[in-house]
Design a protein around this motif. Structure first.
Motif, PDB file in Angstrom:
ATOM      1  N   LYS A 125       1.116  -1.053   0.022  1.00 37.04           N
ATOM      2  CA  LYS A 125      -0.007   0.070   0.092  1.00 37.04           C
ATOM      3  C   LYS A 125       0.755   1.093  -0.016  1.00 37.04           C
ATOM      4  CE  LYS A 125      -4.304  -1.765   1.799  1.00 37.04           C
ATOM      5  NZ  LYS A 125      -5.552  -1.632   2.801  1.00 37.04           N
ATOM      6  N   ALA A 126       2.085   1.393   0.623  1.00 37.48           N
ATOM      7  CA  ALA A 126       2.952   2.497   0.674  1.00 37.48           C
ATOM      8  C   ALA A 126       3.516   2.753  -0.592  1.00 37.48           C
ATOM      9  CB  ALA A 126       4.120   2.105   1.595  1.00 37.48           C
ATOM     10  N   ILE A 127       3.717   1.500  -1.470  1.00 33.57           N
ATOM     11  CA  ILE A 127       4.300   1.447  -2.859  1.00 33.57           C
ATOM     12  C   ILE A 127       3.131   2.143  -3.791  1.00 33.57           C
ATOM     13  CG2 ILE A 127       4.942   0.262  -4.798  1.00 33.57           C
ATOM     14  CD1 ILE A 127       6.653  -1.528  -2.952  1.00 33.57           C
ATOM     15  N   LEU A 128       1.727   1.612  -3.485  1.00 32.62           N
ATOM     16  CA  LEU A 128       0.655   2.131  -4.185  1.00 32.62           C
ATOM     17  C   LEU A 128       0.457   3.907  -4.087  1.00 32.62           C
ATOM     18  CD1 LEU A 128      -1.904   1.329  -5.861  1.00 32.62           C
ATOM     19  CD2 LEU A 128      -2.998   1.067  -3.680  1.00 32.62           C
ATOM     20  N   VAL A 129       0.773   4.015  -2.760  1.00 34.32           N
ATOM     21  CA  VAL A 129       0.575   5.524  -2.511  1.00 34.32           C
ATOM     22  C   VAL A 129       1.559   6.187  -3.253  1.00 34.32           C
ATOM     23  CG1 VAL A 129       0.802   7.189  -0.571  1.00 34.32           C
ATOM     24  CG2 VAL A 129      -0.807   5.357  -0.308  1.00 34.32           C
ATOM     25  N   ALA A 130       2.718   5.745  -3.429  1.00 30.39           N
ATOM     26  CA  ALA A 130       4.029   6.507  -3.739  1.00 30.39           C
ATOM     27  C   ALA A 130       3.593   6.661  -5.193  1.00 30.39           C
ATOM     28  CB  ALA A 130       5.209   5.830  -3.452  1.00 30.39           C
ATOM     29  N   MET A 131       3.135   5.658  -5.877  1.00 32.30           N
ATOM     30  CA  MET A 131       2.783   5.620  -7.462  1.00 32.30           C
ATOM     31  C   MET A 131       1.829   6.704  -7.638  1.00 32.30           C
ATOM     32  SD  MET A 131       3.106   1.535  -8.014  1.00 32.30           S
ATOM     33  CE  MET A 131       3.374   1.398  -9.471  1.00 32.30           C
ATOM     34  N   ILE A 132       0.768   6.644  -6.866  1.00 30.60           N
ATOM     35  CA  ILE A 132      -0.476   7.606  -7.198  1.00 30.60           C
ATOM     36  C   ILE A 132       0.016   8.911  -7.025  1.00 30.60           C
ATOM     37  CG2 ILE A 132      -2.605   8.322  -6.487  1.00 30.60           C
ATOM     38  CD1 ILE A 132      -3.402   5.198  -5.825  1.00 30.60           C
ATOM     39  N   GLU A 133       0.885   8.997  -6.082  1.00 29.63           N
ATOM     40  CA  GLU A 133       1.222  10.610  -5.790  1.00 29.63           C
ATOM     41  C   GLU A 133       2.110  11.099  -6.961  1.00 29.63           C
ATOM     42  OE1 GLU A 133       3.730  10.210  -2.241  1.00 29.63           O
ATOM     43  OE2 GLU A 133       2.651  11.794  -1.341  1.00 29.63           O
ATOM     44  N   LYS A 134       2.963  10.276  -7.673  1.00 32.43           N
ATOM     45  CA  LYS A 134       3.583  10.782  -8.799  1.00 32.43           C
ATOM     46  C   LYS A 134       2.919  11.056  -9.774  1.00 32.43           C
ATOM     47  CE  LYS A 134       8.251   9.049  -7.513  1.00 32.43           C
ATOM     48  NZ  LYS A 134       9.460   8.416  -8.221  1.00 32.43           N
ATOM     49  N   LYS A 163      -3.788  -2.837 -10.918  1.00 32.86           N
ATOM     50  CA  LYS A 163      -3.354  -4.150 -11.320  1.00 32.86           C
ATOM     51  C   LYS A 163      -2.410  -4.798 -10.456  1.00 32.86           C
ATOM     52  CE  LYS A 163      -0.336  -4.839 -14.765  1.00 32.86           C
ATOM     53  NZ  LYS A 163       0.221  -4.643 -16.206  1.00 32.86           N
ATOM     54  N   ILE A 164      -2.588  -6.079 -10.151  1.00 30.98           N
ATOM     55  CA  ILE A 164      -1.700  -6.767  -9.190  1.00 30.98           C
ATOM     56  C   ILE A 164      -1.468  -8.225 -10.176  1.00 30.98           C
ATOM     57  CG2 ILE A 164      -2.352  -5.930  -7.092  1.00 30.98           C
ATOM     58  CD1 ILE A 164      -4.112  -8.769  -6.904  1.00 30.98           C
ATOM     59  N   ARG A 165      -0.177  -8.420  -9.710  1.00 28.00           N
ATOM     60  CA  ARG A 165       0.073  -9.910 -10.569  1.00 28.00           C
ATOM     61  C   ARG A 165       0.778 -10.702  -9.332  1.00 28.00           C
ATOM     62  NH1 ARG A 165       3.590  -8.940 -15.131  1.00 28.00           N
ATOM     63  NH2 ARG A 165       1.421  -8.754 -16.071  1.00 28.00           N
ATOM     64  N   TYR A 166       0.145 -11.994  -9.243  1.00 28.12           N
ATOM     65  CA  TYR A 166       0.537 -12.860  -8.277  1.00 28.12           C
ATOM     66  C   TYR A 166       1.900 -13.702  -8.746  1.00 28.12           C
ATOM     67  CZ  TYR A 166      -3.962 -12.278  -5.885  1.00 28.12           C
ATOM     68  OH  TYR A 166      -5.160 -11.995  -5.291  1.00 28.12           O
ATOM     69  N   SER A 167       2.404 -14.275  -7.491  1.00 33.21           N
ATOM     70  CA  SER A 167       3.774 -15.074  -7.801  1.00 33.21           C
ATOM     71  C   SER A 167       3.625 -16.112  -9.096  1.00 33.21           C
ATOM     72  CB  SER A 167       4.247 -15.540  -6.549  1.00 33.21           C
ATOM     73  OG  SER A 167       3.271 -16.242  -6.068  1.00 33.21           O
ATOM     74  N   ASN A 168       2.165 -16.586  -9.014  1.00 35.12           N
ATOM     75  CA  ASN A 168       2.083 -17.672 -10.144  1.00 35.12           C
ATOM     76  C   ASN A 168       1.842 -17.087 -11.422  1.00 35.12           C
ATOM     77  OD1 ASN A 168      -0.489 -16.770  -9.820  1.00 35.12           O
ATOM     78  ND2 ASN A 168      -1.149 -18.579  -9.358  1.00 35.12           N
ATOM     79  N   PHE A 169       1.850 -15.735 -11.567  1.00 32.11           N
ATOM     80  CA  PHE A 169       1.586 -14.836 -12.762  1.00 32.11           C
ATOM     81  C   PHE A 169       0.203 -14.674 -13.175  1.00 32.11           C
ATOM     82  CE2 PHE A 169       6.121 -15.923 -13.078  1.00 32.11           C
ATOM     83  CZ  PHE A 169       6.711 -14.654 -13.580  1.00 32.11           C
ATOM     84  N   ARG A 194      -7.432   7.315  -2.133  1.00 28.52           N
ATOM     85  CA  ARG A 194      -8.742   6.473  -1.330  1.00 28.52           C
ATOM     86  C   ARG A 194      -9.079   5.527  -2.366  1.00 28.52           C
ATOM     87  NH1 ARG A 194     -12.514  10.547  -0.786  1.00 28.52           N
ATOM     88  NH2 ARG A 194     -13.751   9.679  -2.401  1.00 28.52           N
ATOM     89  N   TYR A 195      -9.341   6.064  -3.586  1.00 28.74           N
ATOM     90  CA  TYR A 195      -9.876   4.958  -4.520  1.00 28.74           C
ATOM     91  C   TYR A 195      -8.760   3.710  -4.771  1.00 28.74           C
ATOM     92  CZ  TYR A 195     -13.993   8.052  -5.286  1.00 28.74           C
ATOM     93  OH  TYR A 195     -15.162   8.876  -5.087  1.00 28.74           O
ATOM     94  N   GLY A 196      -7.656   4.110  -4.863  1.00 28.46           N
ATOM     95  CA  GLY A 196      -6.636   3.149  -5.022  1.00 28.46           C
ATOM     96  C   GLY A 196      -6.463   2.185  -4.088  1.00 28.46           C
ATOM     97  N   LYS A 197      -6.616   2.491  -2.905  1.00 25.21           N
ATOM     98  CA  LYS A 197      -6.530   1.477  -1.650  1.00 25.21           C
ATOM     99  C   LYS A 197      -7.926   0.765  -1.910  1.00 25.21           C
ATOM    100  CE  LYS A 197      -3.780   4.031   1.517  1.00 25.21           C
ATOM    101  NZ  LYS A 197      -3.464   4.553   2.809  1.00 25.21           N
ATOM    102  N   GLU A 198      -8.897   1.340  -2.104  1.00 29.98           N
ATOM    103  CA  GLU A 198     -10.257   0.401  -2.041  1.00 29.98           C
ATOM    104  C   GLU A 198     -10.082  -0.460  -3.300  1.00 29.98           C
ATOM    105  OE1 GLU A 198     -13.598   3.013  -3.049  1.00 29.98           O
ATOM    106  OE2 GLU A 198     -13.317   4.124  -0.920  1.00 29.98           O
ATOM    107  N   LEU A 199      -9.449  -0.157  -4.450  1.00 26.99           N
ATOM    108  CA  LEU A 199      -9.518  -1.120  -5.483  1.00 26.99           C
ATOM    109  C   LEU A 199      -8.575  -2.310  -4.926  1.00 26.99           C
ATOM    110  CD1 LEU A 199      -9.567   1.159  -8.627  1.00 26.99           C
ATOM    111  CD2 LEU A 199     -11.331  -0.311  -7.780  1.00 26.99           C
ATOM    112  N   ILE A 232       2.672  -4.526  -8.885  1.00 30.46           N
ATOM    113  CA  ILE A 232       1.570  -3.722  -8.758  1.00 30.46           C
ATOM    114  C   ILE A 232       1.534  -2.824  -9.635  1.00 30.46           C
ATOM    115  CG2 ILE A 232       2.628  -2.263  -7.124  1.00 30.46           C
ATOM    116  CD1 ILE A 232       0.036  -2.284  -5.356  1.00 30.46           C
ATOM    117  N   GLY A 233       0.476  -2.284 -10.102  1.00 33.83           N
ATOM    118  CA  GLY A 233       0.471  -1.327 -11.317  1.00 33.83           C
ATOM    119  C   GLY A 233      -0.676  -0.168 -10.955  1.00 33.83           C
ATOM    120  N   VAL A 234      -0.729   1.079 -11.628  1.00 33.34           N
ATOM    121  CA  VAL A 234      -1.648   2.015 -11.248  1.00 33.34           C
ATOM    122  C   VAL A 234      -1.851   2.595 -12.723  1.00 33.34           C
ATOM    123  CG1 VAL A 234      -2.575   4.259 -10.301  1.00 33.34           C
ATOM    124  CG2 VAL A 234      -1.074   2.742  -8.930  1.00 33.34           C
ATOM    125  N   ARG A 235      -3.079   2.809 -13.235  1.00 30.86           N
ATOM    126  CA  ARG A 235      -3.364   3.412 -14.457  1.00 30.86           C
ATOM    127  C   ARG A 235      -4.510   4.391 -14.350  1.00 30.86           C
ATOM    128  NH1 ARG A 235      -6.897   2.112 -19.072  1.00 30.86           N
ATOM    129  NH2 ARG A 235      -6.060   3.115 -20.677  1.00 30.86           N
TER     130      ARG A 235
END
Length: 196
Positions: free
Chosen positions: A61-70, A88-94, A114-119, A133-136
């Motif tokens: 979530k910290a990484i997600l926040v930093a990405m959204i901030e940028k 977007k998330i990708r599990y270890s099994n791809f 707020r919306y990013g964390k909810e998703l 983890i990805g944000v668009r």
């Protein structure tokens, strides 16, 4: 234009040099300039693949926040607003999953986070290790920050303006949220974080 078409090419070159040849060619309908169609950027995005797969929700979530901030800073820098956020998330099994939400036009860190964390909470249900983890942000339009009468105050608007001013002067890494301070420097400097 008709007169230019009738002037001999050699006379145009003699009179105007290389520009004369170009003028003569254009008068003849000859133009070798490549055509670049106009296309407006429809989205900005970023993603990061972790060095080691992780189940540390707090760090993700910290990484997600930093990405959204940028990305939000980039929106404001370009005088743009977004109306859609996707995580977007990708599990270890791809296995890869994504979820999006249509929102009111905004460039607000607070709203997008707020919306990013909810998703993210809706997506990350399998409790397996994650590798990406990805944000668009999409549905982009030109416009200045829109004040949300419920969520925003004058102080928030002034805060965003001050943060953007500091980042312009000293760089994106000069000021950040407290919960993103401990992030791996490699993640913070990942070129993908600049957006696509």
């Amino acid at each position: 234009m008709e007169t230019l078409r009738q002037i001999p090419k050699k006379l145009m070159e003699y009179t105007f040099g290389k520009n004369g040849i170009v003028m003569w060619q254009r008068a003849q309908g000859i133009d070798h300039t490549p055509i670049t169609p106009y296309s407006e950027q429809k989205s900005i995005s970023t993603e990061s693949t972790f060095h080691d797969d992780s189940m540390d929700v707090k760090q993700m979530k910290a990484i997600l926040v930093a990405m959204i901030e940028k990305l939000a800073h980039k929106l404001r820098d370009q005088n743009r607003l977004t109306s859609n956020i996707s995580i977007k998330i990708r599990y270890s099994n791809f296995d890869t999953e994504s979820k999006q939400k249509k929102i009111s036009y905004t460039a607000s860190d607070k709203t997008l986070i707020r919306y990013g964390k909810e998703l993210f909470d809706q997506l990350y249900t399998r409790r397996m290790m994650l590798r990406l983890i990805g944000v668009r942000l999409s549905g982009l339009v030109y416009g200045n920050y829109q004040i949300n009468l419920i969520d925003d105050t004058e102080e928030y608007i002034q805060l965003y303006q001050a943060l953007d001013k500091i980042r312009h002067k000293h760089g994106l890494e000069s000021i950040m949220r407290g919960n993103t301070v401990g992030l791996d420097k490699r993640l913070r400097r990942d070129k993908n974080w600049l957006g696509a």
